[in-house]
Motif scaffolding. Structure first.
Motif: not given
Length: 484
Positions: A135-136, A142-145, A167-168, A214-217
């Motif tokens: 989130f941007v 970045t404000v939230y991941t 956040g989950r 997968e940990p891929i943005e």
């Protein structure tokens, strides 16, 4: 419907990206370009844009982008729909990609991430493949991941406080659902306005879908005031319409009970937050019924126009409260607005409910009242409140909105908040929270003023309590009551 030309046709696309849009011309070009960049990296993408009847340049932007050589846009669907979920389902029906996702007009894909995740999807046998979405804000910060829950189950998705809102969670542009699994359920639920994505993930998980994370943005979601999901009260309220029903179908486990407890906590918070924000909502809406609150800029006495207005309607003001007014203002009111029943005159506002047709108070009238005091609660239906002597400036409207947002956010905090405290009916409203704010400016439909107080003298509490129809005088305790 407009068909694409030449190489825009993709009969064997791996990914379908659907973009529902309504008056999204400000952001739509960036969304379109992000999909195009992913396609230029060799990802087989078909992009379907569904416009719900925009009055800006959204359709023209989409058509122009579609006409470019190599554009992945295969359809631009136009015409009214019944909402975002209906637009998404229209896009699903008009597409053929193996995996389906939707990208809102104010969000963007990360082309490199999409390319990497596409390699995973080509080999995957799972039903839903998840990347990551960041989130941007409008400045790109970045404000939230959030990260997806592990494992993805109905129970983990319905742990609203310690899971979803902590956040989950699954963000819709990071999720790619295998088409046959999605079509089996008829797409997304069209009766939902805010949470059709959350509902879909819960429904898929309950049906046994296998999720692969997968940990891929792969996407960035824009956070800005205009987005509809900015109101956490509305979001949480819609989740509550289906959350318990899903849990009722699940077997008894500790995870199920934990989710149920959190759902019920959120339900209580939503109800209390609604009570707190009801006045703010009336004030902030342009068609507000907030004539009961009269606001004018700074002044030291009751405005002539208000006195004239009250004089014309004095017969309707059967019960009047003057709180914290000085001698001059009390005299002016008595001369201009005579009534059969003399007003109740006090040094500060009373803590009673629905007793008065008209309340006129100075700033001093608010001094010493309990925290969370709501002056509008004094009014009968259709009653009016005038507060004298507000300082000019542009702070109240921003303050009102920020206070409302703060209250809404507290619905979803995984923490003990004032929304978890039992409180008496009517005590919680957003105007209560305004007790610490002293600079006011509201829309023209509302006017307020404050002036210093110089009230003195007193009369017996018993007479005032009798006039108000109170059973005892406890509500008047500690007040300086004066009467002309």
């Amino acid at each position: 419907m407009i068909r694409s030309r030449g190489c825009n046709q993709m009969s064997s696309a791996l990914l379908t990206i659907i973009t529902p849009v309504l008056n999204g011309a400000r952001f739509l070009p960036d969304a379109i370009e992000s999909v195009a960049q992913a396609a230029r990296r060799g990802v087989p993408i078909e992009h379907v844009i569904v416009d719900g009847g925009s009055h800006d340049d959204s359709v023209e932007i989409a058509r122009k982008a579609m006409s470019r050589l190599g554009s992945p846009i295969t359809r631009v669907l136009t015409g009214p729909d019944t909402g975002q979920a209906n637009a998404i389902n229209r896009g699903i029906a008009a597409s053929r990609g193996t995996f389906v996702s939707w990208l809102n007009a104010d969000d963007v894909l990360v082309p490199e991430g999409i390319s990497n995740l596409a390699s995973v999807m080509r080999e995957s046998l799972t039903d839903v493949v998840l990347g990551r979405c960041r989130f941007v804000d409008l400045a790109g910060r970045t404000v939230y991941t959030p990260t997806p829950p592990d494992p993805v189950t109905p129970e983990s998705l319905l742990r609203l406080l310690s899971g979803w809102f902590a956040g989950r969670s699954i963000v819709q542009p990071e999720a790619f659902v295998r088409r046959e699994f999605l079509e089996r359920f008829g797409g997304v639920e069209e009766s939902l306005h805010y949470t059709m994505d959350h509902h879909l993930w819960v429904r898929l998980a309950a049906a046994g879908a296998v999720f692969q994370a997968e940990p891929i943005e792969v996407a960035r979601q824009l956070v800005h005031p205009g987005q509809k999901t900015a109101d956490n009260i509305a979001v949480a309220k819609e989740m509550l319409t289906y959350a318990e029903a899903f849990l009722a179908e699940r077997s008894e486990t500790q995870e199920r009970e934990r989710a149920r407890r959190e759902i019920r906590t959120v339900a209580v918070r939503v109800k209390r937050a609604g009570t707190m924000t009801s006045v703010l909502d009336r004030v902030l809406r342009s068609d507000s019924g907030a004539q009961s609150v009269v606001i004018h800029g700074q002044c030291l006495s009751i405005p002539h126009e208000l006195l004239r207005e009250w004089a014309r309607t004095s017969r309707r003001h059967q019960t009047v409260l003057l709180a914290g007014l000085d001698q001059k203002n009390r005299s002016r009111f008595m001369e201009c607005c005579p009534s059969k029943r003399p007003p109740v005159i006090v040094g500060r506002l009373l803590d009673v409910s629905a007793q008065f047709d008209l309340v006129v108070a100075s700033r001093a009238g608010f001094e010493g009242v309990p925290p969370g005091f709501d002056a509008t609660r004094l009014l009968k239906p259709g009653g009016k409140l005038c507060v004298l002597g507000a300082t000019p400036g542009g702070r109240l409207c921003p303050s009102l909105r920020s206070i409302r947002r703060a209250i809404a956010d507290r619905v979803t905090f995984d923490a003990h908040t004032l929304l978890d405290e039992p409180v008496s009916e009517g005590v919680m409203s957003n105007l209560n929270v305004l007790g610490k704010f002293r600079e006011f400016e509201l829309p023209p439909t509302c006017r307020v003023r404050f002036i210093p107080d110089s009230a003195a003298g007193s009369v017996g509490y018993g007479a005032i309590a009798q006039r108000l129809g109170l059973q005892d005088t406890s509500a008047l305790s500690g007040l300086t009551i004066v009467e002309l």
